[in-house]
Design an enzyme around this catalytic site. Structure first.
Site, short mmCIF file in Angstrom:
data_model
loop_
_atom_site.label_atom_id
_atom_site.label_comp_id
_atom_site.label_asym_id
_atom_site.label_seq_id
_atom_site.Cartn_x
_atom_site.Cartn_y
_atom_site.Cartn_z
CG LEU A 124 19.89 -26.14 14.28
CD1 LEU A 124 21.13 -27.00 14.91
CD2 LEU A 124 19.31 -25.05 12.88
CB THR A 125 17.51 -31.76 16.34
OG1 THR A 125 19.17 -31.17 16.48
CG2 THR A 125 17.88 -33.31 16.21
CB ALA A 129 17.13 -35.24 9.58
N GLY A 130 18.74 -35.02 11.93
CA GLY A 130 19.62 -34.21 12.87
C GLY A 130 20.88 -34.37 12.39
N GLY A 344 36.04 -45.19 44.03
CA GLY A 344 34.91 -47.19 44.18
C GLY A 344 33.56 -46.78 44.54
CD GLU A 368 25.92 -26.65 20.00
OE1 GLU A 368 25.41 -27.49 19.97
OE2 GLU A 368 25.67 -26.16 19.34
C1 LIG Z 1 20.57 -33.58 25.64
C2 LIG Z 1 20.90 -32.86 23.73
C3 LIG Z 1 20.12 -31.03 23.39
C4 LIG Z 1 20.03 -30.98 21.87
N1 LIG Z 1 20.16 -29.57 21.99
C5 LIG Z 1 19.12 -29.02 20.51
C6 LIG Z 1 19.31 -28.22 20.37
O1 LIG Z 1 19.14 -27.88 21.58
N2 LIG Z 1 18.65 -27.81 18.97
C7 LIG Z 1 19.33 -28.72 18.34
O2 LIG Z 1 18.69 -28.45 17.24
N3 LIG Z 1 19.74 -29.74 18.33
C8 LIG Z 1 19.50 -30.01 19.49
N4 LIG Z 1 20.33 -31.66 19.70
C9 LIG Z 1 20.30 -32.81 19.05
C10 LIG Z 1 21.63 -33.12 18.59
O3 LIG Z 1 22.43 -31.94 18.01
C11 LIG Z 1 22.13 -34.11 17.51
O4 LIG Z 1 21.17 -35.47 18.63
C12 LIG Z 1 22.91 -34.41 17.41
O5 LIG Z 1 23.51 -33.82 16.31
C13 LIG Z 1 23.07 -35.66 15.87
O6 LIG Z 1 21.76 -35.87 15.66
P1 LIG Z 1 21.06 -37.52 15.01
O7 LIG Z 1 20.70 -37.33 17.52
O8 LIG Z 1 19.64 -37.20 14.95
O9 LIG Z 1 21.83 -39.14 15.59
P2 LIG Z 1 21.98 -39.18 14.60
O10 LIG Z 1 22.04 -37.49 12.83
O11 LIG Z 1 20.77 -39.95 13.49
O12 LIG Z 1 23.04 -39.77 14.40
C14 LIG Z 1 22.86 -41.06 14.65
C15 LIG Z 1 24.16 -42.11 14.50
O13 LIG Z 1 25.18 -42.18 13.00
C16 LIG Z 1 26.23 -41.45 12.90
N5 LIG Z 1 26.34 -40.81 11.72
C17 LIG Z 1 24.72 -39.93 10.98
N6 LIG Z 1 25.79 -38.97 10.13
C18 LIG Z 1 26.81 -40.24 10.15
C19 LIG Z 1 27.41 -39.68 8.80
N7 LIG Z 1 27.14 -39.14 7.20
N8 LIG Z 1 28.68 -40.10 9.41
C20 LIG Z 1 29.12 -40.97 9.75
N9 LIG Z 1 28.89 -41.40 11.10
C21 LIG Z 1 26.82 -40.69 10.79
C22 LIG Z 1 26.68 -39.97 13.89
O14 LIG Z 1 27.33 -40.69 14.17
C23 LIG Z 1 25.30 -40.84 15.05
O15 LIG Z 1 26.28 -41.94 15.22
C24 LIG Z 1 19.96 -32.20 21.74
C25 LIG Z 1 21.12 -33.06 21.70
C26 LIG Z 1 20.84 -33.89 22.93
C27 LIG Z 1 21.18 -35.21 23.48
#
Ligand SMILES: Cc1cc2nc3c(=O)[nH]c(=O)nc-3n(C[C@H](O)[C@H](O)[C@H](O)COP(=O)(O)OP(=O)(O)OC[C@H]3O[C@@H](n4cnc5c(N)ncnc54)[C@H](O)[C@@H]3O)c2cc1C
Length: 391
Positions: A124-125, A129-130, A344, A368
């Site tokens: 997805l990610t 865009a996440g 500790g 997630e």
């Molecule tokens: C080890 C690991 C494994 C992963 N595995 C997968 C996988 O298998 N498949 C996959 O697709 N993804 C995977 N991910 C991705 C993961 O799902 C995303 O990192 C997560 O959903 C956050 O997206 P982002 O990193 O783009 O953060 P962003 O969306 O950029 O968020 C950054 C900050 O902004 C905040 N924020 C964003 N939008 C809002 C809003 N509307 N309101 C308030 N706060 C907001 C967030 O809470 C966060 O604090 C993985 C991530 C990690 C670290």
């Protein structure tokens, strides 16, 4: 009101516990530090049928109820959270194919995915865009009976083992964006598909997390999940709901491991002529952790049983799964840090398990859907009246 697991669930948990004690715990620290892939553990999980957790029985799966599903992730994460990750996105993608796939897609993929002969994941990610999945840039442009897919996915766990890899794409650019989004079951052998690199991570080792490049990949229309364009976002959100249950359960497992380590250490370590467990400051930490872990566990089992009830009626449990994931992952973060304090200086040593738990715990607050996003999901459910607090 009955808070007991069924006899079947208890027996299943005992099987999992024995597996974790015998085959995961003895190797977890060494393999995690060396970055070794847990191939032998994966082979045993195949034998145990765990890759079929969310696959219907008619395709050779276990079709586990959601409480048993949660128990699986809790018990395995108690041993090594990274190994739970091998099953996590696989189970989510199997659930999506079982729930939303066409008959042909189910027949084609589910029997092999149930045995682990083939495995899957979820992409997805993207780098840009996440949380904001409607902002993804990966495009699938129709070309006869194929789509041509171009884009980059990042943070994709189990990417090197996924066949097929479900990929969220835009099949058309519309407003609202979700109406143009679809999931394609991409064959990793396709020209233009590559797993370009493994991402270096703080923890969550054992399973690989990668960047995936799709450079003009031709994907047959028959690989469109469910056969109808524009349903991808809905399919993914349903999958993430059970994904959050697995994250909540993993968090309970990590928190329990941190507490167990703290209790064991507090009984053995002496200072000022007595076990440190005799100091009230240590007792307060143990009491807080035990109470919060049990609350997280109950919330997780409750959300899982609500998901089972919802499966019968088609009702979603975003709020319940969000509450469990949010609360349990915060408890895991706290438990790993407090357990480190109890240890500790030894808590900072790579020779004790706590440092791994401390590195693994933050992922559950991010993956997630971040915890801030969970809080928004919960609030929206409450404000709209779809969610209620009470019993
Ligand atoms: C080890 C690991 C494994 C992963 N595995 C997968 C996988 O298998 N498949 C996959 O697709 N993804 C995977 N991910 C991705 C993961 O799902 C995303 O990192 C997560 O959903 C956050 O997206 P982002 O990193 O783009 O953060 P962003 O969306 O950029 O968020 C950054 C900050 O902004 C905040 N924020 C964003 N939008 C809002 C809003 N509307 N309101 C308030 N706060 C907001 C967030 O809470 C966060 O604090 C993985 C991530 C990690 C670290």
């Amino acid at each position: 009101m009955d808070f007991e697991l069924t006899d079947e669930q208890k027996a299943y948990r005992e099987t999992l516990r024995a597996f974790v004690e015998k085959e995961i715990l003895p190797v977890a620290t060494e393999w995690e530090h060396s970055g070794r892939y847990p191939a032998e553990i994966v082979a045993r999980m195949k034998q145990m049928g765990l890759f079929g957790l969310t696959v219907p029985e008619e395709y050779g799966g276990m079709a586990a109820d959601m409480v048993s599903y949660a128990l699986t992730f809790e018990e395995i994460a108690r041993g090594w959270m990274g190994v739970a990750g091998v099953l996590g996105s696989h189970s989510l993608a199997c659930w999506m194919i079982a729930r939303h796939g066409t008959d042909e897609q189910r027949r084609r993929h589910l029997p092999d995915l149930a045995t682990g002969a083939r495995r899957t994941a979820i992409a997805l990610t993207e780098p840009g865009a996440g949380t904001d999945l409607q902002g993804i840039a990966t495009r699938a442009v129709a070309d006869g009976d194929h789509y041509v897919v171009t884009g980059t996915k990042t943070w994709i766990t189990n990417a090197r083992h996924a066949d097929p890899l479900p990929v969220l794409v835009k099949t058309s650019v519309t407003e609202p964006a979700h109406r143009g989004m679809s999931v394609l079951l991409v064959d990793p052998g396709s020209d233009g598909f590559s797993v370009s690199r493994d991402l270096p991570k703080l923890g969550y080792k054992g399973t690989e997390t990668c960047e995936v490049v799709l450079d003009g990949v031709r994907v047959p229309r028959s690989a469109l999940l469910g056969g109808v364009e524009g349903r991808g976002m809905q399919q993914v959100l349903g999958g993430l709901e059970i994904g959050r249950l697995n994250i909540a359960a993993r968090a309970v497992g990590v928190a329990q491991a941190a507490y167990d380590a703290a209790l064991g250490y507090a009984r053995e370590r002496t200072a000022f002529g007595q076990p440190i467990a005799e100091f009230q400051a240590i007792q307060l930490k143990l009491a807080d952790l035990a109470t919060e872990i049990q609350a997280a566990r109950l919330l997780t089992y409750w959300a899982a049983s609500r998901a089972d009830a919802g499966a019968a009626t088609g009702a979603r449990v975003d709020m319940e799964a969000g509450m469990a994931k949010y609360f349990a992952s915060e408890v895991a973060l706290k438990a790993s840090l407090e357990s480190m304090r109890v240890h500790g200086g030894y808590g900072y040593s790579q020779e004790f398990v706590v440092e791994r738990l401390y590195r693994d715990a933050p992922l559950m607050a991010i993956g997630e859907g971040t915890n801030d996003v969970q809080r928004l999901v919960i609030a929206r459910a409450l404000i709209s009246g779809k969610g209620h607090v009470g019993w």
